[in-house]
Motif scaffolding. Sequence first.
Motif, PDB file in Angstrom:
ATOM      1  N   GLN A 148      49.938 160.152 -27.295  1.00  0.00           N
ATOM      2  CA  GLN A 148      48.381 159.814 -27.183  1.00  0.00           C
ATOM      3  C   GLN A 148      47.700 159.494 -28.451  1.00  0.00           C
ATOM      4  OE1 GLN A 148      47.283 159.961 -24.114  1.00  0.00           O
ATOM      5  NE2 GLN A 148      48.963 161.196 -23.232  1.00  0.00           N
ATOM      6  N   PHE A 149      47.977 159.736 -29.512  1.00  0.00           N
ATOM      7  CA  PHE A 149      47.130 159.207 -30.502  1.00  0.00           C
ATOM      8  C   PHE A 149      47.438 157.473 -30.699  1.00  0.00           C
ATOM      9  CE2 PHE A 149      47.432 157.646 -34.879  1.00  0.00           C
ATOM     10  CZ  PHE A 149      45.936 157.861 -35.237  1.00  0.00           C
ATOM     11  N   ALA A 150      48.647 157.224 -30.614  1.00  0.00           N
ATOM     12  CA  ALA A 150      48.937 156.004 -30.686  1.00  0.00           C
ATOM     13  C   ALA A 150      48.313 155.107 -29.438  1.00  0.00           C
ATOM     14  CB  ALA A 150      50.506 155.777 -30.620  1.00  0.00           C
ATOM     15  N   PHE A 151      48.485 155.537 -28.439  1.00  0.00           N
ATOM     16  CA  PHE A 151      47.913 154.853 -27.420  1.00  0.00           C
ATOM     17  C   PHE A 151      46.260 154.793 -27.446  1.00  0.00           C
ATOM     18  CE2 PHE A 151      45.330 154.982 -23.497  1.00  0.00           C
ATOM     19  CZ  PHE A 151      45.695 153.804 -22.890  1.00  0.00           C
ATOM     20  N   PHE A 152      45.556 155.717 -27.782  1.00  0.00           N
ATOM     21  CA  PHE A 152      44.374 155.489 -27.944  1.00  0.00           C
ATOM     22  C   PHE A 152      43.783 154.631 -29.462  1.00  0.00           C
ATOM     23  CE2 PHE A 152      43.925 159.051 -24.818  1.00  0.00           C
ATOM     24  CZ  PHE A 152      43.281 158.419 -23.946  1.00  0.00           C
ATOM     25  N   ARG A 153      44.646 154.960 -30.324  1.00  0.00           N
ATOM     26  CA  ARG A 153      44.165 154.350 -31.704  1.00  0.00           C
ATOM     27  C   ARG A 153      44.710 152.900 -31.676  1.00  0.00           C
ATOM     28  NH1 ARG A 153      43.443 151.426 -34.905  1.00  0.00           N
ATOM     29  NH2 ARG A 153      43.143 151.922 -37.437  1.00  0.00           N
ATOM     30  N   PHE A 154      45.802 152.476 -30.989  1.00  0.00           N
ATOM     31  CA  PHE A 154      46.403 151.145 -31.248  1.00  0.00           C
ATOM     32  C   PHE A 154      46.539 150.420 -29.904  1.00  0.00           C
ATOM     33  CE2 PHE A 154      48.717 153.384 -34.442  1.00  0.00           C
ATOM     34  CZ  PHE A 154      48.042 153.116 -35.499  1.00  0.00           C
ATOM     35  N   TYR A 155      46.580 150.935 -28.756  1.00  0.00           N
ATOM     36  CA  TYR A 155      46.910 150.290 -27.608  1.00  0.00           C
ATOM     37  C   TYR A 155      45.886 150.306 -26.461  1.00  0.00           C
ATOM     38  CZ  TYR A 155      51.398 150.829 -29.689  1.00  0.00           C
ATOM     39  OH  TYR A 155      52.619 150.740 -30.550  1.00  0.00           O
ATOM     40  N   ALA A 156      44.887 151.187 -26.546  1.00  0.00           N
ATOM     41  CA  ALA A 156      43.965 151.265 -25.445  1.00  0.00           C
ATOM     42  C   ALA A 156      42.949 150.041 -25.337  1.00  0.00           C
ATOM     43  CB  ALA A 156      43.132 152.761 -25.615  1.00  0.00           C
ATOM     44  N   PRO A 157      42.566 149.502 -24.416  1.00  0.00           N
ATOM     45  CA  PRO A 157      41.671 148.354 -24.456  1.00  0.00           C
ATOM     46  C   PRO A 157      40.192 148.804 -25.138  1.00  0.00           C
ATOM     47  CG  PRO A 157      42.647 148.441 -22.426  1.00  0.00           C
ATOM     48  CD  PRO A 157      42.999 149.747 -23.048  1.00  0.00           C
ATOM     49  N   GLU A 158      40.073 150.132 -24.559  1.00  0.00           N
ATOM     50  CA  GLU A 158      38.596 150.443 -25.558  1.00  0.00           C
ATOM     51  C   GLU A 158      38.784 151.408 -26.341  1.00  0.00           C
ATOM     52  OE1 GLU A 158      34.702 153.050 -23.831  1.00  0.00           O
ATOM     53  OE2 GLU A 158      36.141 152.310 -22.415  1.00  0.00           O
ATOM     54  N   LYS A 159      38.211 151.352 -27.631  1.00  0.00           N
ATOM     55  CA  LYS A 159      38.593 152.309 -28.496  1.00  0.00           C
ATOM     56  C   LYS A 159      37.639 153.787 -28.586  1.00  0.00           C
ATOM     57  CE  LYS A 159      41.792 149.830 -30.131  1.00  0.00           C
ATOM     58  NZ  LYS A 159      43.070 149.763 -29.595  1.00  0.00           N
ATOM     59  N   MET A 211      67.403 155.275 -37.797  1.00  0.00           N
ATOM     60  CA  MET A 211      66.062 154.707 -37.582  1.00  0.00           C
ATOM     61  C   MET A 211      66.033 153.320 -37.796  1.00  0.00           C
ATOM     62  SD  MET A 211      63.899 157.316 -37.469  1.00  0.00           S
ATOM     63  CE  MET A 211      62.417 156.922 -38.003  1.00  0.00           C
ATOM     64  N   THR A 212      67.031 152.525 -38.204  1.00  0.00           N
ATOM     65  CA  THR A 212      67.045 151.113 -38.158  1.00  0.00           C
ATOM     66  C   THR A 212      67.496 150.404 -37.152  1.00  0.00           C
ATOM     67  OG1 THR A 212      69.136 151.214 -39.731  1.00  0.00           O
ATOM     68  CG2 THR A 212      67.087 151.250 -40.741  1.00  0.00           C
ATOM     69  N   LEU A 213      68.691 151.114 -36.416  1.00  0.00           N
ATOM     70  CA  LEU A 213      69.126 150.344 -35.211  1.00  0.00           C
ATOM     71  C   LEU A 213      67.807 150.039 -34.399  1.00  0.00           C
ATOM     72  CD1 LEU A 213      72.322 152.717 -34.525  1.00  0.00           C
ATOM     73  CD2 LEU A 213      72.301 150.056 -35.059  1.00  0.00           C
ATOM     74  N   LEU A 214      67.986 148.770 -33.775  1.00  0.00           N
ATOM     75  CA  LEU A 214      67.177 148.209 -32.729  1.00  0.00           C
ATOM     76  C   LEU A 214      65.685 147.803 -33.372  1.00  0.00           C
ATOM     77  CD1 LEU A 214      68.086 150.481 -29.666  1.00  0.00           C
ATOM     78  CD2 LEU A 214      68.723 148.241 -29.933  1.00  0.00           C
ATOM     79  N   THR A 215      65.569 148.069 -34.647  1.00  0.00           N
ATOM     80  CA  THR A 215      64.281 147.300 -35.155  1.00  0.00           C
ATOM     81  C   THR A 215      63.991 146.109 -35.310  1.00  0.00           C
ATOM     82  OG1 THR A 215      65.242 147.727 -37.628  1.00  0.00           O
ATOM     83  CG2 THR A 215      64.002 149.622 -36.624  1.00  0.00           C
ATOM     84  N   ASP A 216      65.082 145.301 -35.085  1.00  0.00           N
ATOM     85  CA  ASP A 216      64.794 143.872 -34.719  1.00  0.00           C
ATOM     86  C   ASP A 216      64.463 143.561 -33.441  1.00  0.00           C
ATOM     87  OD1 ASP A 216      67.516 144.809 -33.729  1.00  0.00           O
ATOM     88  OD2 ASP A 216      68.227 142.888 -34.120  1.00  0.00           O
ATOM     89  N   ARG A 217      64.262 144.278 -32.577  1.00  0.00           N
ATOM     90  CA  ARG A 217      63.996 144.408 -31.118  1.00  0.00           C
ATOM     91  C   ARG A 217      62.433 144.614 -30.884  1.00  0.00           C
ATOM     92  NH1 ARG A 217      68.128 142.550 -31.489  1.00  0.00           N
ATOM     93  NH2 ARG A 217      70.102 142.596 -29.681  1.00  0.00           N
ATOM     94  N   LEU A 218      61.931 145.107 -32.059  1.00  0.00           N
ATOM     95  CA  LEU A 218      60.406 145.123 -32.050  1.00  0.00           C
ATOM     96  C   LEU A 218      59.634 144.042 -31.890  1.00  0.00           C
ATOM     97  CD1 LEU A 218      60.005 147.913 -34.771  1.00  0.00           C
ATOM     98  CD2 LEU A 218      59.441 148.427 -32.393  1.00  0.00           C
ATOM     99  N   ARG A 219      58.817 143.867 -31.111  1.00  0.00           N
ATOM    100  CA  ARG A 219      57.949 142.798 -30.672  1.00  0.00           C
ATOM    101  C   ARG A 219      56.468 142.871 -31.397  1.00  0.00           C
ATOM    102  NH1 ARG A 219      58.881 141.083 -24.510  1.00  0.00           N
ATOM    103  NH2 ARG A 219      61.307 141.434 -24.355  1.00  0.00           N
ATOM    104  N   PRO A 220      56.011 141.740 -31.926  1.00  0.00           N
ATOM    105  CA  PRO A 220      54.864 141.478 -32.522  1.00  0.00           C
ATOM    106  C   PRO A 220      53.639 142.079 -31.492  1.00  0.00           C
ATOM    107  CG  PRO A 220      56.301 139.434 -32.800  1.00  0.00           C
ATOM    108  CD  PRO A 220      56.979 140.171 -32.053  1.00  0.00           C
ATOM    109  N   GLU A 221      53.820 141.805 -30.044  1.00  0.00           N
ATOM    110  CA  GLU A 221      52.791 141.973 -29.340  1.00  0.00           C
ATOM    111  C   GLU A 221      52.440 143.510 -29.156  1.00  0.00           C
ATOM    112  OE1 GLU A 221      55.856 140.555 -26.382  1.00  0.00           O
ATOM    113  OE2 GLU A 221      55.602 140.341 -28.428  1.00  0.00           O
ATOM    114  N   VAL A 222      53.503 144.229 -29.451  1.00  0.00           N
ATOM    115  CA  VAL A 222      53.469 145.823 -29.536  1.00  0.00           C
ATOM    116  C   VAL A 222      52.970 146.221 -30.729  1.00  0.00           C
ATOM    117  CG1 VAL A 222      54.653 147.949 -29.236  1.00  0.00           C
ATOM    118  CG2 VAL A 222      55.015 146.122 -27.643  1.00  0.00           C
ATOM    119  N   VAL A 223      53.495 145.591 -32.000  1.00  0.00           N
ATOM    120  CA  VAL A 223      53.326 146.181 -33.415  1.00  0.00           C
ATOM    121  C   VAL A 223      51.850 145.743 -33.780  1.00  0.00           C
ATOM    122  CG1 VAL A 223      53.788 145.989 -35.841  1.00  0.00           C
ATOM    123  CG2 VAL A 223      55.724 145.769 -34.061  1.00  0.00           C
ATOM    124  N   GLN A 224      51.418 144.600 -33.230  1.00  0.00           N
ATOM    125  CA  GLN A 224      49.972 144.128 -33.583  1.00  0.00           C
ATOM    126  C   GLN A 224      48.972 144.581 -32.364  1.00  0.00           C
ATOM    127  OE1 GLN A 224      50.220 139.875 -33.957  1.00  0.00           O
ATOM    128  NE2 GLN A 224      52.037 140.219 -35.509  1.00  0.00           N
TER     129      GLN A 224
END
Length: 244
Positions: free
Chosen positions: A113-124, A200-213
């Motif tokens: 929930q923290f990650a959603f409201f801090r990074f992904y929610a359209p309204e902060k 912790m490192t497996l699949l990290t190459d699948r992280l997408r910029p649109e999610v990270v950013q």
Amino acid sequence: MIDLYAGPTPNARKILIMLEELGARYVIHEIDILAGDQFTPAFLAINPNNKMPAIVDPNGPGGAPIPVWESGAILIYLAEKYGRFIPADPRARIECLKWLMFQMSGVGPMAGQFAFFRFYAPEKIRLAIDRYAGELNRLMRVMNQRLEQAEYLAGDEYGIADIAVYPWWDTMKLVSTEPRPALERWGDAIAARPAVVTGMTLLTDRLRPEVVQAGMTRKMDEKTYSGLYGARQHAQAGNDEAEG
């Protein structure tokens, strides 16, 4: 050979770590939640809740295949199957399960929930961000107090409770407001385990910029948001028409 359906998320990393710790033979079937893999009939047949990770063990109880979903349930299943990372003594086992449920009901949901409201929610929404950051700090305080008394969360031995919590540690550290030496000692010790490094490192190459950013430098696009948090995620199971 265990079939693991997963992507680069903290809950999936729990299972990757566990499988690596066990030395189990497994194959990863990548579930791209941005592409909507979690909504396909094939995956819904494994997990009707359209969440990953999930596993299918072809040699389940009685020798028959069995699907297992919910990361805590998967950890218990694998621990019991291999007889490792969960105590045999009844009292010690309950202690382990208590701290596993602490992660499942507290650490994971609050961090998510923290990650959603801090990074992904359209309204902060500051109230929401502060609420979940505060709860994460409270949970870290509980963990630090426990780890002042014990080497690991469940006691003297590393186990599934530690494996469950660790992948959320980076998120928790983002909001930490005070030194917590015992918790930091625990995190450093687990981070050094070879199976944890691999998991912790497996699949990290699948992280997408649109999610990270998203929420940091730009907003998440509507289709991605719909699949993760919006109309498509909330549509009736099997109805793949709501794109948001």
